[in-house]
Every structure is written in structure tokens, then in C-alpha cells.
Design a protein around this motif. Structure first.
Motif, PDB file in Angstrom:
ATOM      1  N   UNK A  15      12.534   4.636   5.369  1.00 34.57           N
ATOM      2  CA  UNK A  15      13.261   4.075   6.506  1.00 34.57           C
ATOM      3  C   UNK A  15      14.102   2.854   6.134  1.00 34.57           C
ATOM      4  N   UNK A  16      13.727   2.139   5.092  1.00 29.86           N
ATOM      5  CA  UNK A  16      14.505   0.965   4.708  1.00 29.86           C
ATOM      6  C   UNK A  16      15.447   1.250   3.546  1.00 29.86           C
ATOM      7  N   UNK A  17      14.925   1.911   2.523  1.00 26.98           N
ATOM      8  CA  UNK A  17      15.748   2.209   1.350  1.00 26.98           C
ATOM      9  C   UNK A  17      16.509   3.521   1.471  1.00 26.98           C
ATOM     10  N   UNK A  18      16.249   4.279   2.537  1.00 34.41           N
ATOM     11  CA  UNK A  18      16.929   5.550   2.792  1.00 34.41           C
ATOM     12  C   UNK A  18      16.695   6.583   1.693  1.00 34.41           C
TER      13      UNK A  18
ATOM     14  N   UNK B   1       0.847  -1.194   0.000  1.00 33.74           N
ATOM     15  CA  UNK B   1       0.000   0.000   0.000  1.00 33.74           C
ATOM     16  C   UNK B   1       0.882   1.244   0.000  1.00 33.74           C
ATOM     17  N   UNK B   2       0.365   2.393  -0.439  1.00 41.25           N
ATOM     18  CA  UNK B   2       1.182   3.609  -0.451  1.00 41.25           C
ATOM     19  C   UNK B   2       1.716   3.996   0.925  1.00 41.25           C
ATOM     20  N   UNK B   3       0.927   3.796   1.975  1.00 42.00           N
ATOM     21  CA  UNK B   3       1.399   4.146   3.318  1.00 42.00           C
ATOM     22  C   UNK B   3       2.592   3.292   3.713  1.00 42.00           C
ATOM     23  N   UNK B   4       2.508   1.990   3.460  1.00 43.09           N
ATOM     24  CA  UNK B   4       3.644   1.130   3.785  1.00 43.09           C
ATOM     25  C   UNK B   4       4.810   1.377   2.840  1.00 43.09           C
ATOM     26  N   UNK B   5       4.519   1.676   1.573  1.00 46.94           N
ATOM     27  CA  UNK B   5       5.586   1.973   0.627  1.00 46.94           C
ATOM     28  C   UNK B   5       6.343   3.229   1.028  1.00 46.94           C
ATOM     29  N   UNK B   6       5.644   4.224   1.542  1.00 48.34           N
ATOM     30  CA  UNK B   6       6.307   5.437   2.022  1.00 48.34           C
ATOM     31  C   UNK B   6       7.267   5.117   3.155  1.00 48.34           C
ATOM     32  N   UNK B   7       6.815   4.297   4.094  1.00 49.13           N
ATOM     33  CA  UNK B   7       7.683   3.875   5.198  1.00 49.13           C
ATOM     34  C   UNK B   7       8.876   3.073   4.682  1.00 49.13           C
ATOM     35  N   UNK B   8       8.624   2.134   3.792  1.00 48.37           N
ATOM     36  CA  UNK B   8       9.691   1.281   3.279  1.00 48.37           C
ATOM     37  C   UNK B   8      10.711   2.093   2.487  1.00 48.37           C
ATOM     38  N   UNK B   9      10.226   3.021   1.666  1.00 45.36           N
ATOM     39  CA  UNK B   9      11.131   3.834   0.849  1.00 45.36           C
ATOM     40  C   UNK B   9      12.012   4.721   1.719  1.00 45.36           C
TER      41      UNK B   9
END
Length: 362
Positions: free
Chosen positions: A310-313, A300-308
């Protein structure tokens, strides 16, 4: 002889002298708190979305440069992995909204009408039972849901009683509409074109089986909350209009559709708005569940925002996704507000109601 004097008022607002200052004094703490913890972070996130901040130090330091719409273009138009991931997340969330919002609203209204019936015994118990999933931890419900929907879980066990071989819900990436059609390959016209790196055929795949399990969970957990809103709206309605409709010969369905439901329009707008916002911001269930798996069909966009971020920096792109999601929510809310606006009753509608009432009386 006594005379009475009226207090002097300042300005055309009619406020007594000093009341305006006292009002600002009492609201100042709340304004300061909202400004420090809401407005300032939003403005800083907006700056991050148009800068090259790398996550270290302050975003307002001199080493951070302005890059304009570069982060937004990487998400929306570059055609790379970021664009495709955002298109996938948007497609998943769009199907999630399209199914969850109508289902949870209809179920909540049905439960509210059911519980509001005076003849129902134990109404307090049913209100508590329906509302209980809403106050339970979403993470706990997600873990329980994953346990129930495994290949050897209780859901597939019940389906087996009816001779249905249930899937491993949270691990099946197939779209339910493609499964209904019995094919994964569509017409060339639908597989060639597309938007955000996703072909039209994939946009029409429907939610995956895994996302369908999340959809069922969302309807189960949120209907109780919205039931209470509808119940409060039903209990605040006056009975005069409905009694007049009964005198005109309208049956139960006509009274509900033409009398009760129009009076619930403010409550309906609140329920739909909260449902839209909650569905577009779905995050905790995805994080506690498969985190986008299988094959990004629950991304989902909300999780993608977090992943992009905090995880992918990629902090700029993560902030850009968040603001794009904010714009989407605002647009849907405005469209919904326009669709549910108050309209003057035309003579044609009055005539249609009179005809329907005569038909019900006959």
C-alpha cells in the motif's frame, strides 16, 4: 393387526430421501458467502503474488502479466533491500513469538488454576479483571502503553525507585541479548555468514528494547482470553483420576504435572495454536505504535506486507510476503500438532509414576 413401515433410506449413508438435498440447501448461503468473501479474494491475492499487477484496474485484466516466482525471489533470495527488510521482520517476529507464546500460555494457565480454586473469594471479579484487557481496543492499549513506557513514564518512575535508569523503551533499537553481553560486535564467524541479508550475530541479538515493550503488552492483553479457555478445560475435568492419584500418595505438583496437565492437552493445543497465529500476524500494535521504528527493530512481516503493497506500491511482493507468512503459520501449526499428539503410555512411564508416588507418600 397393524404393521409399521420404516422410512426408505437412500444409499449407504442412511440418510432419508431428500435430507442430503435439504442439508446442501441450508448450507448454500454460508458456502456462497465464504466463497465470495474468502476463497475468491485468497485466489486473487495468490494471482497478484505471481503477476506484475500495479494496483490499478482489475488484476484479471489482460494488461497484467504472469511473472512466476519473481516476487517471491525478490523477497527471499535477491539479496536486495526487500530481502533484508523481510529478514529483519522475520527475525523480529521470531523473537516475538519465542517469548510471547510461552509467557502468555504459562501466565494464562497459572491464572486459570488460581481462579479455579474453590477457596478463592470473589472469583467472578478476578475473572472479569483478568479478561478485561482482552476486550479493550488494542489501539487504545498501545497508546496507553507508549505513554507508560516513555522516558518520563510511570514504568521508568518505578524503576527509578530501585536505582535503575530505565530507557526510552519505544525509541531504543538495541538488542537485549547484546546488551546483556555488553557488546555489539560478535565473532567473525557469526558476523560474516547469515540468511535473508541478516548476519547470524544480528539474528542472535534478541528482541530490541522497543520490541520487548510490545512483548510485555501482548502478554498483558492476551493472557486473560487464554485463561478462560484453560478455566473451561479445568472445570470439565473429572475428579476421579486426581482422587486416585491422591490415594497413591502423589503430591500437588505431581498431580498437576502428571494428571491435570495431560488432560488439558486439547485446550493447550488450542491455546498454543491461537497464540502462534496471533503472534505471527501482529499488525495493529505495530501500526499504532512506531510502525517499525526505531531502525526497523519492531518491523513484522504482517506490517511489512502492508507497507510494501500500500505504501511502496509493490503489490506482488506484498502479496508474496503474506503467502510466505501463511506457509510459516501452517508449518508451525503442524509441528505443534505433532508435538502434542496423543502418545501411548509406556511401561517405563507407568513405573516412573509409581516410584514418584511412593516417594511422595513417604
Amino acid at each position: 393387526m397393524t404393521t409399521t413401515t420404516t422410512p426408505r433410506r437412500s444409499g449407504s449413508s442412511g440418510l432419508r430421501r431428500g435430507e442430503a438435498a435439504a442439508g446442501w440447501l441450508f448450507t448454500a448461503p454460508v458456502i456462497v458467502i465464504l466463497g465470495v468473501f474468502l476463497l475468491v479474494p485468497v485466489l486473487m491475492a495468490l494471482w497478484v503474488s505471481v503477476s506484475d499487477w500495479g494496483g490499478r484496474g482489475s488484476p484479471l485484466s489482460g494488461s497484467v502479466s504472469f511473472v512466476g516466482a519473481e516476487n517471491y525471489s525478490a523477497v527471499l533470495s535477491d539479496g536486495g533491500l526487500a530481502t533484508k527488510d523481510f529478514g529483519t521482520a522475520l527475525r523480529n517476529n521470531a523473537w516475538y513469538v519465542l517469548l510471547v507464546v510461552p509467557l502468555q500460555t504459562a501466565l494464562a494457565l497459572f491464572l486459570a488454576v488460581l481462579v479455579n480454586r474453590a477457596r478463592l473469594r470473589g472469583r467472578g471479579f478476578f475473572r472479569t479483571a483478568y479478561y478485561f484487557p482482552s476486550v479493550t481496543s488494542s489501539v487504545a492499549i498501545t497508546v496507553l502503553w507508549m505513554f507508560l513506557f516513555t522516558s518520563s513514564g510511570a514504568v521508568n518512575g518505578v524503576l527509578a525507585w530501585f536505582g535503575i535508569n530505565g530507557p526510552n523503551w519505544f525509541n531504543d533499537p538495541r538488542g537485549i541479548l547484546h546488551l546483556a553481553l555488553g557488546t555489539d560486535t560478535g565473532p567473525v564467524a557469526l558476523t560474516q555468514g547469515g540468511v535473508l541479508g541478516i548476519s547470524w550475530w544480528d539474528w542472535l541479538a534478541g528482541p530490541s528494547i522497543a520490541m520487548s515493550a510490545y512483548i510485555l503488552m501482548a502478554v498483558f492483553t492476551t493472557s486473560g482470553t487464554f485463561m478462560l479457555l484453560f478455566l473451561a478445560g479445568l472445570q470439565n475435568l473429572g475428579g476421579d483420576v486426581e482422587e486416585a492419584a491422591m490415594m497413591d500418595g502423589a503430591n500437588g505438583w505431581q498431580r498437576f504435572w502428571r494428571v491435570t496437565l495431560p488432560q488439558l492437552r486439547p485446550t493447550l493445543f488450542t491455546v498454543l495454536t491461537l497464540g502462534l497465529i496471533g503472534c505471527w500476524q501482529v499488525f495493529d500494535q505495530i501500526y499504532a505504535g512506531g510502525r517499525g521504528a526505531p531502525s526497523k527493530t519492531t518491523l513484522t512481516p504482517a506490517y511489512l506486507s502492508y507497507q510494501t503493497a500500500f505504501k511502496n506500491q509493490e503489490w506482488g511482493q506484498g502479496a508474496a510476503i503474506a503467502f510466505i507468512l501463511f506457509v510459516i503459520i501452517i508449518v508451525f501449526t503442524l509441528v505443534q500438532r505433532w508435538a502434542l499428539r496423543d502418545r501411548p503410555v509406556s511401561r517405563r512411564r507407568i513405573r516412573a509414576y509409581q516410584v514418584a508416588s511412593k516417594g511422595g507418600r513417604s
